[in-house]
Design an enzyme around this catalytic site. Structure first.
Site, PDB file in Angstrom:
ATOM      1  CG  ASP A 194      50.266  25.813  68.459  1.00 30.30           C
ATOM      2  OD1 ASP A 194      51.078  26.661  68.846  1.00 30.30           O
ATOM      3  OD2 ASP A 194      49.060  26.041  68.255  1.00 30.30           O
ATOM      4  CD1 TRP A 260      52.069  31.197  68.989  1.00 34.76           C
ATOM      5  CD2 TRP A 260      53.726  30.449  70.297  1.00 34.76           C
ATOM      6  NE1 TRP A 260      51.703  29.984  69.489  1.00 34.76           N
ATOM      7  CE2 TRP A 260      52.697  29.496  70.290  1.00 34.76           C
ATOM      8  CE3 TRP A 260      54.872  30.199  71.048  1.00 34.76           C
ATOM      9  CZ2 TRP A 260      52.783  28.311  71.006  1.00 34.76           C
ATOM     10  CZ3 TRP A 260      54.960  29.020  71.758  1.00 34.76           C
ATOM     11  CH2 TRP A 260      53.920  28.096  71.734  1.00 34.76           C
ATOM     12  N   GLY A 261      56.863  33.672  66.942  1.00 35.27           N
ATOM     13  CA  GLY A 261      57.973  34.635  66.935  1.00 35.27           C
ATOM     14  C   GLY A 261      58.984  34.428  68.048  1.00 35.27           C
ATOM     15  CB  ALA A 263      62.318  29.568  69.786  1.00 33.53           C
ATOM     16  CG  ASP A 281      47.054  32.430  69.369  1.00 29.64           C
ATOM     17  OD1 ASP A 281      48.187  32.157  68.919  1.00 29.64           O
ATOM     18  OD2 ASP A 281      46.319  31.606  69.925  1.00 29.64           O
TER      19      ASP A 281
HETATM   20  C1  GLA Z   1      47.793  28.324  69.743  1.00 28.05           C
HETATM   21  C2  GLA Z   1      47.973  28.786  68.305  1.00 28.05           C
HETATM   22  C3  GLA Z   1      46.636  29.118  67.709  1.00 28.05           C
HETATM   23  C4  GLA Z   1      45.683  27.929  67.814  1.00 28.05           C
HETATM   24  C5  GLA Z   1      45.579  27.484  69.261  1.00 28.05           C
HETATM   25  C6  GLA Z   1      44.823  26.192  69.408  1.00 28.05           C
HETATM   26  O1  GLA Z   1      47.389  29.350  70.565  1.00 28.05           O
HETATM   27  O2  GLA Z   1      48.854  29.863  68.249  1.00 28.05           O
HETATM   28  O3  GLA Z   1      46.786  29.512  66.373  1.00 28.05           O
HETATM   29  O4  GLA Z   1      46.173  26.881  67.021  1.00 28.05           O
HETATM   30  O5  GLA Z   1      46.863  27.272  69.818  1.00 28.05           O
HETATM   31  O6  GLA Z   1      44.729  25.797  70.752  1.00 28.05           O
END
Ligand code: GLA
Length: 640
Positions: A194, A260-261, A263, A281
């Protein structure tokens, strides 16, 4: 920070400006003569399995995880391909002060107390997972701290404990040590990394200010790409990739990048990891699922065997996708399989109602996701109401999904042209939900969809291009190694919903996911129809100038053909572009220099025996600050 990032962008522009010459070492458009996207690791097909996060968040226990693993085996889902059992956030206790070794929270994972609470090991846990015929995944963060530390509320259970330093459980400063522990000693097979640690711990963040965590100047600003240090983010993830290769000489690992898309991962994650999250998410809400779907749906050229787009884990079983919303649950599952997305179940399988298990266990739809050609579906019809996605399968059939995003029923005409099938030959559709085969049609057929319904079919017919493949039919073999994007921009076509973590008190969710302007199949980089000097192309590749595609021909084709030109949608109407075709590094064909408003030129090349075809569109200068849009119309590999 802002000044630094602007400096960064201008130096990238400068680097491209200086790269017009023939110096192979520094010219990103020089042919590589090889496939440069990731093929290491175990992701020839999108990984399938289960992850603890959507089911349990940080409230996970060893028993819950093992019971879910057992349910996967007992239900027959394991035999259908679900084999990774992945821990997410919450497993850690702290980083041991004396030597930095990570410690498992033995209160949650009792079997880890192999040498007491101080000397923990996940080996007994992974042994049990492996003994069930499954694989085990672990979770970390690229920064020093993690996501639940950044965003967890006051009642979030199982946050890391100890001193500030002991609570720094992420990989930052410990990449080699942790990867060796997780893969070498503990025997994990998969890691999700992450990015909260390099996003949320700036000196001015309340949790840092209060002394809870040490500051780490953020490298990622998810809302403002100009404030993101793209090369630094990439470098950190590359270090993890290097450590994984070193620790797993047999290549038995999966590396999942979770940024998350942000950077600009669209451009580089395929060269570093096996999976790359394209959005923030998912939540169990219809509109959030739409946002996650959209973030990946128009990036098929960035997904290949070995490196996949990841629109996040499945939420089948919860909220808008629970047993009372089977239409929505089926849509979510069918769409993920069309995207060649990882299929990671996020549900407590100990109590799963049978209709949900039937969705997750639909072998025909799993086979669409897992098709060995690895072609992510391409949008053949695209509106805010209905979309038609088409995925070319390894046996020459097409998977087609007709998706009603809206709340009204929809009548849809599906055509042979959508499928790139001949209009005069019969087309047969097999419904992958019911298993029934519909009466064959020629030309077009009418379908009726309920609100939020996705019809998904296996379609067989005669291919419009009988002796080859359009490049837009084989995105799994096309790598936009350089896509010409100099200044990354948020993608405005992604559905934006009420911020699931906030309210409506702010101004709403801005477009955040960069990728706008990236290479497209059957569309321009800005999702317009391909068109050169007034001539439309239903098929082809759309890309910016100063770009280089690698295409895997693998010696199976004899000719490359395309009709090339500056697209009518170009921003820079003064640029002059030359199109070149290389075969295994050797120049095979070059166009005359062309400008906006000039007719297309036919490009032909003999590619007998060629493994990697490269397509380079070089602008006269790197003025892509004002993008030059180019079209490789009807680009195809032909067998004779
Ligand atoms: C981020 C990730 C999620 C999950 C949470 C855990 O938000 O994008 O997929 O792994 O952290 O805290």
């Amino acid at each position: 920070m802002r000044r630094f990032a602007h400096g960064l962008v201008s130096s990238l522009v400068l680097a491209l400006l200086c790269s017009g010459g023939a110096h192979a070492a520094t010219d990103p458009l020089a042919p590589a003569a090889r496939w440069t996207a990731v093929t290491t690791g175990q992701a020839q097909k999108p990984p399938m399995g289960w992850n603890s996060w959507n089911a349990f968040h940080t409230d996970l226990t060893e028993a819950k995880v093992l019971d879910s693993a057992k349910a996967i085996v007992d239900s027959g889902l394991a035999a259908k391909g679900y084999r990774y059992i992945n821990l997410d956030d919450g497993w850690w206790l702290k980083r041991r002060a004396r030597d930095g070794r990570m410690q498992v929270r033995t209160a949650l994972f009792p079997s880890a107390a192999t040498g007491g609470a101080d000397e923990t090991s996940f080996r007994p846990f992974t042994d049990r997972i492996h003994a069930m015929g499954l694989k085990a995944g672990i979770y970390s963060d690229i920064g020093a701290n993690n996501c639940s530390q950044a965003f967890g509320g006051p009642n979030t259970p199982n946050l890391p404990e100890g001193t500030v330093a002991e609570r720094e459980v992420g990989l930052y400063g410990h990449i080699d040590q942790d990867i060796k522990l997780y893969f070498g000693d503990w025997g994990f097979d998969y890691i999700k990394v992450d990015g909260c640690g390099i996003r949320a711990f700036g000196a001015d963040s309340p949790r840092v200010k209060s002394g809870l965590y040490r500051a780490l100047p953020p490298l990622i600003d998810v809302e403002e790409i100009r404030r993101t240090n793209i090369p630094a983010v990439r470098k950190l993830y590359q270090q993890v990739a290097d450590a994984l290769r070193k620790t797993n000489p047999d290549g038995d690992y999966v590396f999942s990048i979770c940024a998350w898309g942000s950077a600009d991962v669209r451009a580089w994650a395929k060269d570093v990891g096996n999976l790359s999250r394209t959005s923030d998410d998912i939540t169990p809400s219809w509109t959030r699922m739409l946002a996650n779907f959209d973030s990946a749906a128009n990036r098929p050229l960035y997904a290949h065997p070995g490196s996949w787009n990841d629109p996040d884990m499945l939420f089948v079983g919860h909220g808008d996708f629970d047993e009372h919303h089977l239409t929505e649950a089926k849509s979510h599952f069918a769409l993920w399989s069309m995207l060649s997305a990882p299929l990671l179940i996020g549900y407590d399988l100990r109590n799963a109602p049978q209709p949900l298990m039937d969705i997750l266990g639909n072998s025909d739809i799993i086979a669409i996701d897992q098709d060995p050609a690895g072609n992510q579906a391409v949008l053949a019809y695209d509106t805010d109401d209905v979309q038609i996605l088409v995925k070319t399968l390894s046996n020459g059939h097409k998977a087609v999904a007709v998706f009603n995003r809206g709340l009204a029923p929809a009548d849809v005409t599906l055509t042979a042209r959508h499928l790139k099938f001949a209009a005069t030959s019969p087309v047969t559709l097999r419904d992958l939900w019911s298993g029934t085969t519909l009466p064959a049609f020629s030309g077009e057929t009418k379908l009726h969809l309920d609100p939020r319904q996705t019809l998904i079919f296996d379609a067989s017919g005669s291919r419009a291009l009988a002796d080859g493949l359009y490049l837009s039919e084989m995105p799994g073999r096309v790598n936009p190694a350089v896509d010409g994007v100099v200044i990354p921009q948020p993608d405005p076509t992604i559905h934006r919903m009420i911020n699931p973590w906030g309210a409506t008190t702010d101004t709403g969710e801005p477009p955040a996911y960069t990728g706008w302007g990236g290479a497209q199949a059957d569309a321009t980089p800005y999702r317009q129809a391909l068109r050169v000097d007034g001539r439309m192309f239903e098929t082809g590749l759309g890309v910016l100038a100063n770009s280089r595609f690698e295409v895997r021909a693998d010696g199976g084709f004899r000719r490359f053909v395309a009709e090339v030109g500056v697209d009518d949608s170009t921003f820079d109407t003064g640029d002059v572009v030359t199109f070149s075709v290389y075969g295994d590094g050797k120049l095979l064909a070059t166009s005359r220099p062309v400008r906006f408003g000039q007719p297309v030129q036919a490009l032909r090349a003999n590619i007998s025996g060629v493994r990697i075809v490269e397509l380079v569109a070089r602008g006269k200068s790197a003025r892509n600050k004002t993008p030059t849009v180019v079209t490789w119309g009807n680009a195809a590999l032909l067998k004779d």
